[in-house]
Design a protein around this motif. Structure first.
Motif, short mmCIF file in Angstrom:
data_model
loop_
_atom_site.label_atom_id
_atom_site.label_comp_id
_atom_site.label_asym_id
_atom_site.label_seq_id
_atom_site.Cartn_x
_atom_site.Cartn_y
_atom_site.Cartn_z
N VAL A 38 39.63 49.43 51.26
CA VAL A 38 40.52 48.78 50.25
C VAL A 38 41.77 49.96 49.90
O VAL A 38 41.26 51.24 49.53
CB VAL A 38 39.61 48.35 48.96
N GLY A 39 43.09 49.62 49.61
CA GLY A 39 44.10 50.57 49.19
C GLY A 39 44.69 50.00 47.87
O GLY A 39 44.54 48.76 47.72
N TRP A 40 44.98 51.21 47.12
CA TRP A 40 45.48 50.42 45.83
C TRP A 40 47.06 51.07 45.98
O TRP A 40 47.52 51.86 46.22
CB TRP A 40 44.67 51.36 44.83
N GLY A 41 47.82 50.01 44.94
CA GLY A 41 48.99 50.52 44.57
C GLY A 41 49.48 49.81 43.11
O GLY A 41 48.68 49.06 42.86
N LEU A 45 45.64 52.97 52.38
CA LEU A 45 44.64 52.71 53.58
C LEU A 45 44.94 53.56 54.73
O LEU A 45 44.03 53.89 55.34
CB LEU A 45 45.20 51.10 53.92
N TYR A 46 46.28 53.96 54.81
CA TYR A 46 46.65 54.99 55.89
C TYR A 46 45.81 56.40 55.77
O TYR A 46 45.17 56.82 56.63
CB TYR A 46 48.02 55.13 56.09
N GLY A 47 45.78 56.85 54.66
CA GLY A 47 45.27 58.26 54.39
C GLY A 47 43.68 58.01 54.44
O GLY A 47 43.09 58.90 54.94
N THR A 92 45.18 46.25 59.60
CA THR A 92 45.81 44.86 59.22
C THR A 92 45.20 44.61 58.01
O THR A 92 43.91 44.59 57.77
CB THR A 92 45.15 43.88 60.62
N ILE A 93 46.05 44.21 57.18
CA ILE A 93 45.68 43.76 55.90
C ILE A 93 45.41 42.14 55.88
O ILE A 93 46.27 41.38 56.20
CB ILE A 93 46.72 44.09 54.86
N THR A 94 44.03 41.98 55.42
CA THR A 94 43.86 40.51 55.37
C THR A 94 43.68 39.68 53.95
O THR A 94 43.88 38.73 53.95
CB THR A 94 42.37 40.33 55.91
N VAL A 111 48.37 46.52 42.69
CA VAL A 111 47.99 45.85 44.10
C VAL A 111 46.68 46.19 44.66
O VAL A 111 46.62 47.48 44.73
CB VAL A 111 49.13 46.21 45.01
N ARG A 112 45.78 45.52 45.28
CA ARG A 112 44.62 45.77 45.68
C ARG A 112 44.53 45.18 47.21
O ARG A 112 44.61 43.80 47.36
CB ARG A 112 43.45 45.47 44.93
N ALA A 113 44.75 46.00 48.24
CA ALA A 113 45.18 45.57 49.42
C ALA A 113 43.84 45.68 50.43
O ALA A 113 43.15 46.81 50.58
CB ALA A 113 46.11 45.94 50.23
#
Length: 376
Positions: A45-48, A113-115, A4-6, A36-38
């Motif tokens: 933290v996941g990056w795009g 994030l999934y990885g 869940t991204i908050t 993008v920092r999720a």
């Protein structure tokens, strides 16, 4: 497992190009991309990266349109809503039409994030097999042929295995002949970025004149929606026709292949809207026996890492535009830096997910705009 991204943080980051780059439509000295920092509920933290053009020349999207779509639509659709796979996260935004570049920025962050949640790199998650990717370089239109030859010589000296030349009406046969004469053994192709017209006898004559130059391909000569024009040219030339801007979905790809409009396909993660659609296009092409390669949008290290992961899939049999970031930028925003050695670029594996670490201090130093979007 559920993610869940908050919080989603957007940063518009500018990096100056080492060398100005000109295509059939415009010239640029810097790139502005949205990072993008999720942040997930567990603090991961996941990056795009949204690598859209600043202006609507290559496609209808721009930096401004992507910022609006990400902040006002995509982020609210995803924040606070649990998902188990990045394709599930993408499905949360199904009611939004188009906007592939904006989608790709968020999609990369979800895959990152999934990885991390699974402890696997993006390349492993998508079924990649290659550990190093054969890299070519894309060279823009130069003021003179001599200036172009200097650029080609520098990159051939660096070990790159394929040279792509941007072309347009009036800048096509002469520079190609000069490069072919100076470097007779180099793998060479041209990219028109839709700069020619299928109903122009002059343009058709110029493209036909390229047919005896031993090119790997002629990329996207006509407008993206002119599949019939591309099919007609493909039937006329021995040189393979590659489609880039035209391929916006697996469905459009199927139509292009049915018409005989594409001998080769350029897969761009950003143009297709993310990792999942890119893998789907790869799979269709591989089943049809159509060669693919990975194109680029001068991505920073985040987007470049995603491109390398996708390019590790077995159907990518031609050199891809995944050259080292030092070709474009003096300092990238990721570590370790993405570098090419003798024309080969390693697929990042420094950590799970995208495989690179992001230097947040460099993002803060180089950003032009900033927004933080939270659940609720």
């Amino acid at each position: 497992m559920t993610i869940t991204i908050t919080e989603i943080e957007l940063s518009l980051v500018r990096l100056d190009l080492i060398h100005e780059f000109e295509t059939s439509s415009h010239r640029k000295s810097h790139l502005d991309h949205i990072v993008v920092r999720a942040t997930a509920s567990d603090g991961t933290v996941g990056w795009g990266e949204c690598a859209s053009p600043s202006d609507p020349y290559y496609c209808s999207e721009s930096t401004e349109s992507c910022w609006y779509v990400l902040s006002e639509h995509l982020a609210p659709m995803v924040l606070g809503r649990p998902w188990e796979h990045p394709d599930d996260a993408a499905a949360l935004t199904d009611r939004l039409s188009g906007n592939h570049f904006a989608r790709a920025g968020l999609d990369m962050a979800c895959w990152d994030l999934y990885g991390q949640a699974r402890g696997e790199t993006l390349a492993t998650l998508v079924g990649g097999t290659a550990e190093r990717i054969s890299a070519g370089v894309s060279l823009g239109i130069e003021p003179t042929v001599d200036a172009l030859l200097d650029q080609v010589a520098r990159h051939v000296g660096d070990g790159y295995r394929r040279i792509k030349l941007k072309c347009r009406p009036g800048w096509d046969l002469e520079p190609v002949r000069a490069v072919r004469a100076a470097f007779p053994g180099i793998a060479l192709q041209v990219d028109a970025n839709t700069g020619y017209r299928a109903d122009s006898a002059e343009h058709l004559a110029a493209l036909t004149a390229l047919d005896d130059q031993g090119l790997l391909m002629i990329e996207q000569p006509f407008a993206e929606d002119d599949l019939l024009g591309h099919a007609g040219l493909a039937a006329r030339l021995d040189t393979p026709i590659c489609l880039d801007e035209s391929i916006t979905s697996p469905a459009v790809l199927a139509t292009a292949l049915h018409l005989g409009a594409a001998d080769i396909v350029n897969i761009k993660v950003s143009r297709l809207g993310g990792i999942g659609p890119s893998v789907a296009v790869h799979d269709v092409c591989r089943a049809a026996g159509v060669p693919v390669w990975c194109g680029g949008m001068h991505e920073f290290g985040i987007g470049r890492a995603a491109n390398l992961a996708v390019a590790s899939l077995p159907g990518f049999t031609l050199p891809s535009d995944v050259s080292g970031s030092d070709k474009y930028y003096r300092q990238d925003i990721v570590t370790p830096p993405i570098r090419a050695t003798e024309g080969l670029v390693p697929v990042p594996d420094a950590r799970p997910g995208l495989g690179v670490h992001v230097d947040e201090s460099l993002i803060r130093t180089n950003r032009l705009r900033h927004a933080v979007l939270k659940e609720g």
